[in-house]
Design an enzyme around this catalytic site. Structure first.
Site, PDB file in Angstrom:
ATOM      1  N   ASP A  67      16.463   5.709  50.721  1.00 56.32           N
ATOM      2  CA  ASP A  67      17.407   6.442  49.867  1.00 56.32           C
ATOM      3  C   ASP A  67      18.472   5.504  49.311  1.00 56.32           C
ATOM      4  O   ASP A  67      18.561   4.341  49.723  1.00 56.32           O
ATOM      5  CB  ASP A  67      18.066   7.599  50.642  1.00 56.32           C
ATOM      6  CG  ASP A  67      18.652   7.177  51.988  1.00 56.32           C
ATOM      7  OD1 ASP A  67      18.672   5.967  52.279  1.00 56.32           O
ATOM      8  OD2 ASP A  67      19.096   8.059  52.732  1.00 56.32           O
ATOM      9  N   ASN A 136      24.219  16.525  60.736  1.00 61.89           N
ATOM     10  CA  ASN A 136      23.726  17.865  60.377  1.00 61.89           C
ATOM     11  C   ASN A 136      22.194  17.929  60.351  1.00 61.89           C
ATOM     12  O   ASN A 136      21.618  18.861  59.809  1.00 61.89           O
ATOM     13  CB  ASN A 136      24.297  18.289  59.013  1.00 61.89           C
ATOM     14  CG  ASN A 136      23.889  17.348  57.890  1.00 61.89           C
ATOM     15  OD1 ASN A 136      23.135  16.401  58.100  1.00 61.89           O
ATOM     16  ND2 ASN A 136      24.375  17.611  56.683  1.00 61.89           N
ATOM     17  N   HIS A 138      20.175  15.790  58.829  1.00 61.01           N
ATOM     18  CA  HIS A 138      19.486  15.280  57.634  1.00 61.01           C
ATOM     19  C   HIS A 138      18.677  14.029  57.956  1.00 61.01           C
ATOM     20  O   HIS A 138      18.996  13.288  58.887  1.00 61.01           O
ATOM     21  CB  HIS A 138      20.454  15.061  56.457  1.00 61.01           C
ATOM     22  CG  HIS A 138      21.338  13.854  56.524  1.00 61.01           C
ATOM     23  ND1 HIS A 138      22.690  13.909  56.293  1.00 61.01           N
ATOM     24  CD2 HIS A 138      21.078  12.542  56.752  1.00 61.01           C
ATOM     25  CE1 HIS A 138      23.210  12.710  56.377  1.00 61.01           C
ATOM     26  NE2 HIS A 138      22.256  11.851  56.665  1.00 61.01           N
ATOM     27  N   GLU A 143      19.314  16.866  52.859  1.00 64.79           N
ATOM     28  CA  GLU A 143      20.342  17.681  53.493  1.00 64.79           C
ATOM     29  C   GLU A 143      19.762  19.032  53.922  1.00 64.79           C
ATOM     30  O   GLU A 143      18.673  19.423  53.468  1.00 64.79           O
ATOM     31  CB  GLU A 143      21.488  17.909  52.491  1.00 64.79           C
ATOM     32  CG  GLU A 143      22.246  16.630  52.103  1.00 64.79           C
ATOM     33  CD  GLU A 143      23.239  16.176  53.176  1.00 64.79           C
ATOM     34  OE1 GLU A 143      22.980  16.368  54.382  1.00 64.79           O
ATOM     35  OE2 GLU A 143      24.271  15.601  52.798  1.00 64.79           O
TER      36      GLU A 143
HETATM   37  C1  GLP Z   1      22.946   8.167  56.219  1.00 67.75           C
HETATM   38  C2  GLP Z   1      21.542   7.809  55.701  1.00 67.75           C
HETATM   39  C3  GLP Z   1      20.511   8.139  56.705  1.00 67.75           C
HETATM   40  C4  GLP Z   1      21.040   7.828  58.085  1.00 67.75           C
HETATM   41  C5  GLP Z   1      22.135   8.788  58.422  1.00 67.75           C
HETATM   42  C6  GLP Z   1      22.879   8.447  59.687  1.00 67.75           C
HETATM   43  O1  GLP Z   1      23.713   8.844  55.344  1.00 67.75           O
HETATM   44  N1  GLP Z   1      21.193   8.397  54.460  1.00 67.75           N
HETATM   45  O2  GLP Z   1      19.318   7.446  56.420  1.00 67.75           O
HETATM   46  O3  GLP Z   1      20.036   7.967  59.035  1.00 67.75           O
HETATM   47  O4  GLP Z   1      22.976   9.006  57.339  1.00 67.75           O
HETATM   48  O5  GLP Z   1      23.747   7.384  59.517  1.00 67.75           O
HETATM   49  P1  GLP Z   1      24.424   6.638  60.740  1.00 67.75           P
HETATM   50  O6  GLP Z   1      23.361   5.897  61.431  1.00 67.75           O
HETATM   51  O7  GLP Z   1      25.449   5.732  60.107  1.00 67.75           O
HETATM   52  O8  GLP Z   1      25.049   7.668  61.602  1.00 67.75           O
END
Ligand code: GLP
Length: 244
Positions: A67, A136, A138, A143
């Protein structure tokens, strides 16, 4: 679903790194799907450290990024492209032509998203997809409300996600939208590894354990995948009872 409960955050990251390196060793032409986020930083560091001691050939691998934020200038320091440059491309001396990035700098996002899906198909699909999880539930930027057959598309970020990630941005810079591979695109990968670490993920992991194919928590769709491995550190696993 296979669950690996690691005794520490570092060991959880090392386990995931080892699984990726094992895949590359057994299959040098692997197509890997890469995630970003704080959770993945020790994974990439562990891969780099291991490869410093024991060099491996990665030149035949190809990488798809999961992404990317929309609306940031190209090469913005907090873009996921910059993230992977810093954590993997530079330390491992990888080439840019080994990477596909969600095409966010274009006027026709719909067409660009279709092209990304075509690239995934033409590469023969992803062999191993790495995933983190949002607070949440995702995955990528799918989302809550995202459907199991969703494909690469433009997504409006929730306030919860924006709040969780806003420390990566200067005041007022946090993007409102992203382009993300869909849940259907992710499920097409031959195998999936999700890493969750930290107490902030414990509720999402608990929900994931107790629900299936639930759009309220997009990660629940992964449980129908025949090769889905969930790696947890003690904090992420703190609200589930594995009876082991
Ligand atoms: C981000 C990314 C995800 C990631 C998630 C958790 O926004 N789009 O791919 O797994 O949120 O992020 P973090 O590891 O910083 O908690």
């Amino acid at each position: 679903m296979r669950i690996i409960l690691s005794p520490s955050t570092q060991e959880a990251a090392d386990t995931v790194a080892m699984m990726v390196l094992d895949k590359i060793e057994s299959h040098p032409q692997s197509v890997l799907g890469l995630a970003t986020g704080r959770t993945m930083e020790p994974v990439y560091k562990s891969m780099v450290d291991t490869m410093t001691k024991k060099p491996m050939h990665l030149e035949k691998c190809f990488f798809f990024m999961l992404d990317e934020y929309l609306g940031l200038p190209e090469n913005h320091a907090s873009s996921f492209k910059s993230y992977i440059e810093f954590h993997l491309v530079k330390p491992l001396n990888l080439h840019h032509d080994q990477f596909a990035f969600p095409p966010v700098h274009t006027s026709n996002l719909e067409l660009a998203a279709e092209n990304y899906e075509r690239c995934l198909r033409e590469a023969g699909g992803v062999d191993l997809q790495l995933l983190g999880i949002g607070t949440n539930g995702h995955i990528g930027f799918n989302e809550p409300g995202s459907l199991g057959d969703s494909r690469t598309r433009r997504i409006l970020l929730t306030e919860e996600t924006r709040l969780a990630n806003k420390t990566q941005f200067k005041e007022g810079e946090m993007p409102r939208e992203a382009l993300s591979m869909g849940i259907g695109s992710i499920l097409d990968a031959k195998s999936l590894i999700m890493l969750a670490s930290g107490r902030s993920k414990a509720d999402a992991i608990k929900y994931l354990m107790n629900h299936h194919d639930d759009p309220k928590c997009p990660a629940t769709y992964l449980k129908s995948h025949p090769h889905f491995t969930l790696v947890l550190d003690p904090d992420a696993a703190s609200k589930i009872n594995l009876n082991i």
